[in-house]
Structure formats: C-alpha cells, structure tokens
Write a protein that holds these residues in place. Structure first.
Motif, PDB file in Angstrom:
ATOM      1  N   MET A  18       2.128 -22.563  37.481  1.00 61.39           N
ATOM      2  CA  MET A  18       2.732 -23.246  38.724  1.00 61.39           C
ATOM      3  C   MET A  18       1.788 -22.875  39.621  1.00 61.39           C
ATOM      4  O   MET A  18       0.935 -21.832  40.119  1.00 61.39           O
ATOM      5  CB  MET A  18       3.796 -22.448  39.173  1.00 61.39           C
ATOM      6  N   ILE A  19       1.606 -23.925  40.742  1.00 60.52           N
ATOM      7  CA  ILE A  19       0.575 -23.742  41.864  1.00 60.52           C
ATOM      8  C   ILE A  19       1.437 -23.931  43.223  1.00 60.52           C
ATOM      9  O   ILE A  19       1.931 -24.826  43.111  1.00 60.52           O
ATOM     10  CB  ILE A  19      -0.503 -24.826  41.549  1.00 60.52           C
ATOM     11  N   THR A  20       1.284 -23.129  43.862  1.00 60.65           N
ATOM     12  CA  THR A  20       1.895 -22.977  45.167  1.00 60.65           C
ATOM     13  C   THR A  20       1.201 -24.180  46.352  1.00 60.65           C
ATOM     14  O   THR A  20       0.084 -24.356  46.070  1.00 60.65           O
ATOM     15  CB  THR A  20       1.731 -21.761  46.150  1.00 60.65           C
ATOM     16  N   GLU A  21       1.998 -24.452  47.157  1.00 60.41           N
ATOM     17  CA  GLU A  21       1.675 -25.147  48.261  1.00 60.41           C
ATOM     18  C   GLU A  21       0.242 -24.691  49.312  1.00 60.41           C
ATOM     19  O   GLU A  21      -0.616 -25.619  49.602  1.00 60.41           O
ATOM     20  CB  GLU A  21       2.764 -25.646  49.222  1.00 60.41           C
ATOM     21  N   ASP A  22       0.456 -23.615  49.063  1.00 62.14           N
ATOM     22  CA  ASP A  22      -0.924 -22.892  50.038  1.00 62.14           C
ATOM     23  C   ASP A  22      -2.198 -23.104  48.908  1.00 62.14           C
ATOM     24  O   ASP A  22      -3.158 -23.365  49.515  1.00 62.14           O
ATOM     25  CB  ASP A  22      -0.958 -21.291  50.137  1.00 62.14           C
ATOM     26  N   ALA A  23      -2.077 -22.762  47.673  1.00 63.90           N
ATOM     27  CA  ALA A  23      -3.093 -23.136  46.828  1.00 63.90           C
ATOM     28  C   ALA A  23      -3.559 -24.684  46.822  1.00 63.90           C
ATOM     29  O   ALA A  23      -4.774 -24.960  46.846  1.00 63.90           O
ATOM     30  CB  ALA A  23      -2.623 -22.547  45.325  1.00 63.90           C
ATOM     31  N   THR A  24      -2.444 -25.359  46.815  1.00 61.90           N
ATOM     32  CA  THR A  24      -2.664 -26.897  46.680  1.00 61.90           C
ATOM     33  C   THR A  24      -3.699 -27.329  47.874  1.00 61.90           C
ATOM     34  O   THR A  24      -4.610 -27.983  47.890  1.00 61.90           O
ATOM     35  CB  THR A  24      -1.391 -27.558  46.822  1.00 61.90           C
ATOM     36  N   ARG A  25      -3.164 -26.869  49.082  1.00 57.66           N
ATOM     37  CA  ARG A  25      -3.884 -27.217  50.249  1.00 57.66           C
ATOM     38  C   ARG A  25      -5.293 -26.626  50.509  1.00 57.66           C
ATOM     39  O   ARG A  25      -6.157 -27.278  50.957  1.00 57.66           O
ATOM     40  CB  ARG A  25      -3.047 -26.633  51.595  1.00 57.66           C
ATOM     41  N   SER A  26      -5.212 -25.414  49.976  1.00 56.09           N
ATOM     42  CA  SER A  26      -6.749 -24.688  49.902  1.00 56.09           C
ATOM     43  C   SER A  26      -7.660 -25.521  48.984  1.00 56.09           C
ATOM     44  O   SER A  26      -8.867 -25.513  49.314  1.00 56.09           O
ATOM     45  CB  SER A  26      -6.541 -23.205  49.321  1.00 56.09           C
ATOM     46  N   ILE A  27      -7.232 -25.905  47.800  1.00 58.53           N
ATOM     47  CA  ILE A  27      -8.201 -26.667  47.029  1.00 58.53           C
ATOM     48  C   ILE A  27      -8.596 -27.994  47.594  1.00 58.53           C
ATOM     49  O   ILE A  27      -9.533 -28.467  47.541  1.00 58.53           O
ATOM     50  CB  ILE A  27      -7.272 -27.006  45.284  1.00 58.53           C
ATOM     51  N   GLU A  28      -7.538 -28.812  48.227  1.00 59.87           N
ATOM     52  CA  GLU A  28      -7.904 -29.878  49.036  1.00 59.87           C
ATOM     53  C   GLU A  28      -9.046 -29.585  50.036  1.00 59.87           C
ATOM     54  O   GLU A  28      -9.945 -30.365  49.957  1.00 59.87           O
ATOM     55  CB  GLU A  28      -6.487 -30.290  49.783  1.00 59.87           C
TER      56      GLU A  28
END
Length: 178
Positions: free
Chosen positions: A1-11
């Motif tokens: 599972m990948i959180t929204e914060d991690a998703t935005r950070s990778i972007e």
C-alpha cells in the motif's frame, strides 16, 4: 500500500528530476505533464528504456518511451550524430533516476538502482502483471517536435508512507561503489 503523501512525493521527486535531467543539450528544462493512461497508450513511442529503483519495501519501475526519429535525434543528438540515440537517452535516464534515488534514499536508506536496459514500449501492456500499487503516465516535451513518454510504476511489499518536503537541486551525481 502506498499512501497519498507518498504518491504526491514520488510525483514531486520525478517531476523535478525529469524536468532537469532529461533535457537535451542547450535546453534549461523539459516540459513535464502528467497524463491519463489511455492517452499515454495512444501516444506510445516504439522504443523503451527501463530502470528500477528498489528497496526492501517497494520497487519503482521507470520506463522512458521514445521514437528514434529525426525530430528526437536532432533534439537529443544535435550535430553529434556519431552516437546512437539510445546511448544518449540511457545516460539521461540514469541521471534522472540517480537524482530520484538521491531524494528517496533520505527516506529509504536501503535503495538500489539498476542499469538501464532496452525493451519495446509495448512492455507496459503487461504492467498489470506486476500488481502495481500506483502507475503514473507522463508526456515530456523538449522543443516543439521532440516528445518522450514516461511510465512510473510502484509495487509495494509493505506500507510506503513518506513526505518529500523541500527538495534542493542536486549536482550531476556521484559514482557510488558498493
């Protein structure tokens, strides 16, 4: 599972790295635009360069899509037509992922990065087989004619949660020996 914060950070990490590291000589930056997967598949170029960044908790797959056409060759090779386009792009992909790796290692100290390898762009037809937690699609423009595509895919083995925070521009990168 990948959180929204991690998703935005990778972007955020990818967009900064791609904007500065996937530039042809003579360009300050490339235009990086996130697009939906349907449009990405329609615009898919025939060639792909693939690189992975892996940790104990996740694997990030980076796929650069390109056409070996006159517009891309002119943009990325300029007048130096002695080198194959794939070699020049592999070097840029390595710089881009190295920049991403430098940002991610702050949060995941166990990172490793592969060397780039060439595949057909149709490899993303099988990305679902990896059971990804998140997939991004991007269009990159350098000048009017040269267009690249990037597919990013994260497969998590455990919960991935971090916030990138402020990112300082890095140097060209250093060689790491293990």
């Amino acid at each position: 599972m990948i959180t929204e914060d991690a998703t935005r950070s990778i972007e955020q990490i990818f967009e900064q790295a791609a904007g500065s590291r996937l530039c042809p000589r003579g360009y300050a930056a490339v235009e990086v635009t996130q697009i939906d997967m349907a449009r990405h598949r329609e615009m898919l170029q025939p060639h792909a360069l693939v690189l992975t960044i892996s940790s104990l908790t996740f694997r990030l797959l980076f796929v650069l899509h390109y056409a070996d056409d006159e517009a891309t060759r002119a943009c990325y090779l300029g007048t130096d037509r002695d080198q194959p386009l794939s070699d020049v792009l592999m070097e840029l992909v390595n710089l881009c992922c190295g920049s991403m790796n430098q940002q991610l290692v702050v949060h995941f100290p166990d990172l490793g990065m592969s060397t780039p390898y060439a595949l057909s762009s149709r490899c993303i037809d099988f990305i679902g087989e990896l059971k990804p937690d998140h997939v991004w699609a991007y269009e990159l423009r350098a000048g009017e004619a040269a267009r690249l595509g990037v597919t990013l895919c994260v497969c998590a083995k455990a919960a991935v949660d971090f916030t990138a925070g402020d990112m300082a521009e890095q140097g060209e990168g250093e060689l790491e020996l293990f």
